[in-house]
Design a protein around this motif. Structure first.
Motif, PDB file in Angstrom:
ATOM      1  N   HIS A   1       5.082 -22.318  -5.588  1.00 12.82           N
ATOM      2  CA  HIS A   1       4.997 -20.861  -5.476  1.00 12.82           C
ATOM      3  C   HIS A   1       3.719 -20.318  -6.095  1.00 12.82           C
ATOM      4  O   HIS A   1       3.243 -19.248  -5.698  1.00 12.82           O
ATOM      5  CB  HIS A   1       6.219 -20.217  -6.131  1.00 12.82           C
ATOM      6  CG  HIS A   1       6.297 -20.405  -7.616  1.00 12.82           C
ATOM      7  ND1 HIS A   1       6.725 -21.575  -8.203  1.00 12.82           N
ATOM      8  CD2 HIS A   1       5.990 -19.566  -8.642  1.00 12.82           C
ATOM      9  CE1 HIS A   1       6.690 -21.457  -9.521  1.00 12.82           C
ATOM     10  NE2 HIS A   1       6.244 -20.249  -9.807  1.00 12.82           N
ATOM     11  N   ARG A   2       3.141 -21.043  -7.057  1.00 12.57           N
ATOM     12  CA  ARG A   2       1.874 -20.615  -7.654  1.00 12.57           C
ATOM     13  C   ARG A   2       0.684 -21.051  -6.805  1.00 12.57           C
ATOM     14  O   ARG A   2      -0.263 -20.286  -6.609  1.00 12.57           O
ATOM     15  CB  ARG A   2       1.739 -21.184  -9.069  1.00 12.57           C
ATOM     16  CG  ARG A   2       2.695 -20.590 -10.086  1.00 12.57           C
ATOM     17  CD  ARG A   2       2.446 -21.155 -11.468  1.00 12.57           C
ATOM     18  NE  ARG A   2       1.070 -20.928 -11.925  1.00 12.57           N
ATOM     19  CZ  ARG A   2       0.545 -21.483 -13.018  1.00 12.57           C
ATOM     20  NH1 ARG A   2       1.289 -22.315 -13.751  1.00 12.57           N
ATOM     21  NH2 ARG A   2      -0.704 -21.222 -13.368  1.00 12.57           N
ATOM     22  N   VAL A   3       0.754 -22.269  -6.303  1.00 12.99           N
ATOM     23  CA  VAL A   3      -0.376 -22.802  -5.541  1.00 12.99           C
ATOM     24  C   VAL A   3      -0.615 -21.992  -4.272  1.00 12.99           C
ATOM     25  O   VAL A   3      -1.755 -21.668  -3.929  1.00 12.99           O
ATOM     26  CB  VAL A   3      -0.141 -24.290  -5.196  1.00 12.99           C
ATOM     27  CG1 VAL A   3      -1.245 -24.814  -4.282  1.00 12.99           C
ATOM     28  CG2 VAL A   3      -0.090 -25.134  -6.471  1.00 12.99           C
ATOM     29  N   VAL A   4       0.453 -21.630  -3.550  1.00 13.91           N
ATOM     30  CA  VAL A   4       0.256 -20.933  -2.277  1.00 13.91           C
ATOM     31  C   VAL A   4      -0.220 -19.491  -2.459  1.00 13.91           C
ATOM     32  O   VAL A   4      -0.744 -18.896  -1.518  1.00 13.91           O
ATOM     33  CB  VAL A   4       1.538 -20.952  -1.421  1.00 13.91           C
ATOM     34  CG1 VAL A   4       1.980 -22.370  -1.122  1.00 13.91           C
ATOM     35  CG2 VAL A   4       2.677 -20.170  -2.084  1.00 13.91           C
TER      36      VAL A   4
ATOM     37  N   GLU B   1      -0.223 -22.991   7.813  1.00 20.51           N
ATOM     38  CA  GLU B   1       0.606 -24.089   8.288  1.00 20.51           C
ATOM     39  C   GLU B   1       0.447 -25.373   7.485  1.00 20.51           C
ATOM     40  O   GLU B   1       1.343 -26.212   7.478  1.00 20.51           O
ATOM     41  CB  GLU B   1       0.313 -24.361   9.771  1.00 20.51           C
ATOM     42  CG  GLU B   1       0.737 -23.223  10.679  1.00 20.51           C
ATOM     43  CD  GLU B   1       0.560 -23.550  12.146  1.00 20.51           C
ATOM     44  OE1 GLU B   1      -0.336 -24.354  12.481  1.00 20.51           O
ATOM     45  OE2 GLU B   1       1.326 -23.006  12.953  1.00 20.51           O
ATOM     46  N   ALA B   2      -0.664 -25.546   6.807  1.00 19.21           N
ATOM     47  CA  ALA B   2      -0.862 -26.742   5.988  1.00 19.21           C
ATOM     48  C   ALA B   2      -0.276 -26.503   4.599  1.00 19.21           C
ATOM     49  O   ALA B   2      -0.968 -26.119   3.654  1.00 19.21           O
ATOM     50  CB  ALA B   2      -2.339 -27.093   5.891  1.00 19.21           C
ATOM     51  N   GLY B   3       1.027 -26.639   4.483  1.00 19.81           N
ATOM     52  CA  GLY B   3       1.692 -26.532   3.198  1.00 19.81           C
ATOM     53  C   GLY B   3       1.686 -25.164   2.571  1.00 19.81           C
ATOM     54  O   GLY B   3       1.869 -25.036   1.352  1.00 19.81           O
ATOM     55  N   GLY B   4       1.487 -24.095   3.372  1.00 15.74           N
ATOM     56  CA  GLY B   4       1.396 -22.761   2.820  1.00 15.74           C
ATOM     57  C   GLY B   4       0.068 -22.501   2.135  1.00 15.74           C
ATOM     58  O   GLY B   4      -0.132 -21.451   1.539  1.00 15.74           O
ATOM     59  N   ILE B   5      -0.848 -23.466   2.242  1.00 13.19           N
ATOM     60  CA  ILE B   5      -2.121 -23.390   1.515  1.00 13.19           C
ATOM     61  C   ILE B   5      -3.264 -22.969   2.408  1.00 13.19           C
ATOM     62  O   ILE B   5      -4.038 -22.067   2.082  1.00 13.19           O
ATOM     63  CB  ILE B   5      -2.426 -24.751   0.859  1.00 13.19           C
ATOM     64  CG1 ILE B   5      -1.443 -25.010  -0.283  1.00 13.19           C
ATOM     65  CG2 ILE B   5      -3.872 -24.822   0.366  1.00 13.19           C
ATOM     66  CD1 ILE B   5      -1.501 -26.405  -0.843  1.00 13.19           C
TER      67      ILE B   5
ATOM     68  N   THR C   1       3.158 -29.513  -0.791  1.00 13.77           N
ATOM     69  CA  THR C   1       2.927 -28.548  -1.859  1.00 13.77           C
ATOM     70  C   THR C   1       4.089 -28.641  -2.846  1.00 13.77           C
ATOM     71  O   THR C   1       5.249 -28.602  -2.463  1.00 13.77           O
ATOM     72  CB  THR C   1       2.842 -27.135  -1.273  1.00 13.77           C
ATOM     73  OG1 THR C   1       1.883 -27.134  -0.215  1.00 13.77           O
ATOM     74  CG2 THR C   1       2.432 -26.135  -2.327  1.00 13.77           C
ATOM     75  N   GLY C   2       3.743 -28.788  -4.112  1.00 12.08           N
ATOM     76  CA  GLY C   2       4.753 -29.033  -5.137  1.00 12.08           C
ATOM     77  C   GLY C   2       4.640 -30.420  -5.709  1.00 12.08           C
ATOM     78  O   GLY C   2       5.026 -30.665  -6.858  1.00 12.08           O
TER      79      GLY C   2
END
Length: 330
Positions: free
Chosen positions: A115-118, A253-257, A209-210
Motif C-alpha cells: 500500500h505504500r509502494v503503489v 497493471e505492473a503490480g500497481g506500480i 508488490t509486497g
C-alpha cells in the motif's frame, strides 16, 4: 522471542559464525509473514554491529510452502544468477534450537509494504523505472534452468506447466469444504485456452508488490522464495500483473506500480497472450491459497484474525475471475 530461545539461537550463531563472543543485542518480530516468521536480529560480531533477519516457520504452514533449507538454497542460487536478494548467511535444520528449522540472512533497507509502494511516485526511481527493474529481476530469475543439483528438491520440471497448474488447482478445490463454481468455471476456461508448453525455468511464484523491497534508488531485495519451482516464466509476469496485487492502484497493471509496457521492456521478449492466461490463473491460485489460509484459522490450528480475514477476499477474486472470463470469451 523468549529468553531460552534467544539464548539457544545465540549459541548456535556463535558456533557457525566464527565468533565465540557474538551476541544478539535485540530481536523483534517483523510485521507481515502470515506463513513464515521473520525476526530482526541486531547482532554484534567481531565487535561490529550487523543487521540480520532470522526466518523460520509459523505454527502452521501451507503444504505448498517449501521448507527453510530449500528457501536458503534458492537464495544462494538466485544471488549467484545476479538476482537482488538478501545475502544468505547460515542455515540451521535442527528444530531443537529455535523450535523449527531456520536460516539467517542479512537485513536490507527499504520498503516492501504494497500500500505504500503503489502510492509513491519516487520509490524505486519512479514508476516506469521500477516496473522496468522488476522485469529485469524476473529475467535473471528465469535464466536459471533445470536440471540443477543444488535445486534437486524442486523435483522434475513439468512437461506442460499450464496443464500441471490446472490439475493441481482442481485437486486443491476438490479438498475444500464447500464447492467453488466460479473457480471451477475459471479453470475450465484455462483448460480450453491453454497455450502450448515452453521449456521450464525457475519461477519465483510469488513475485509481486509486497514481496519486493525498494528504496529511492531501486530494488534492494526480492523476498519470500517459499513457493518457487520449475515452471512457465510467464506465470511470474501474470502473477505480478494480477489485479489482486495492485493494492487499489488498478490502472498501473505492473503490480500497481507502473505500466505493463515498462515491465515487458525491462524483461525482454514477452508473449502477451501467454502472460494474460497466467494472469487469470493467478487469481484462481490466490483464491485457493486464501481458502487454505482461512482454513488454518477455522480448524483451530492457528487462530489469527489476519488468516480469518484472508478468507473474505475470495468472493472479490471470484468476481474478477468471472469478469476476466466473460471479457475473453466475448
Amino acid at each position: 522471542m523468549d529468553d531460552a530461545r534467544r539464548a539457544a539461537v545465540e549459541g548456535y550463531l556463535r558456533s557457525v559464525s566464527g565468533d565465540a563472543a557474538l551476541r544478539i543485542e535485540a530481536a523483534s518480530l517483523l510485521s507481515g509473514g502470515a506463513i513464515q516468521q521473520n525476526w530482526a536480529l541486531d547482532v554484534v560480531r567481531h565487535g561490529a554491529p550487523e543487521a540480520w533477519v532470522l526466518r523460520t516457520d509459523n505454527a502452521a504452514t501451507l503444504a505448498v510452502s517449501l521448507p527453510r533449507a530449500a528457501e536458503y538454497a534458492l537464495l544462494r542460487a538466485a544471488r549467484a544468477a545476479g538476482v537482488t536478494v538478501p545475502e544468505p548467511l547460515f542455515l540451521c535444520e535442527d528444530p531443537a534450537i529455535a523450535g523449527a528449522p531456520f536460516f539467517v540472512m542479512r537485513r536490507v533497507a527499504g520498503v516492501a509494504a504494497g500500500h505504500r509502494v503503489v502510492k509513491s511516485e519516487t520509490l524505486g526511481g519512479g514508476r516506469a523505472a521500477l516496473a522496468q527493474a522488476m522485469g529485469r529481476e524476473l529475467a535473471r530469475i528465469h535464466s536459471i534452468a533445470p536440471p540443477r543439483d543444488d535445486l534437486a528438491f524442486l523435483g522434475a520440471a513439468p512437461v506442460d506447466a499450464g496443464r500441471a497448474f490446472i490439475a493441481a488447482q482442481r485437486e486443491a478445490l476438490d479438498r475444500q469444504r464447500e464447492p467453488r463454481p466460479a473457480l471451477e468455471w475459471g479453470l475450465r476456461h484455462l483448460e480450453r485456452t491453454a497455450p502450448p508448453p515452453v521449456p521450464a525455468r525457475l519461477t519465483h511464484n510469488d513475485f509481486r508488490t509486497g514481496n519486493i523491497m525498494v528504496d529511492d534508488g531501486g530494488i534492494t531485495a526480492v523476498l519470500d522464495w517459499e513457493f518457487a519451482g520449475w515452471g512457465d516464466p510467464a506465470a511470474d509476469l501474470g502473477w505480478l500483473c494480477a489485479r489482486c496485487w495492485r493494492f487499489g492502484n488498478v490502472a498501473r497493471e505492473a503490480g500497481g506500480i507502473g505500466p505493463r509496457a515498462a515491465l515487458y521492456e525491462g524483461y525482454g521478449a514477452v508473449e502477451d497472450a501467454r502472460v494474460r492466461w497466467w494472469e487469470l490463473a493467478a487469481h484462481i491460485r490466490w483464491a485457493t491459497i486464501a481458502i487454505d489460509q482461512a482454513e488454518r484459522h477455522i480448524s483451530g490450528v492457528e487462530r489469527s484474525l489476519e488468516l480469518a480475514l484472508t478468507g473474505h477476499i475470495v468472493p472479490e477474486l471470484e468476481l474478477e475471475i468471472l469478469r476476466m472470463v466473460e471479457t475473453r470469451d466475448a
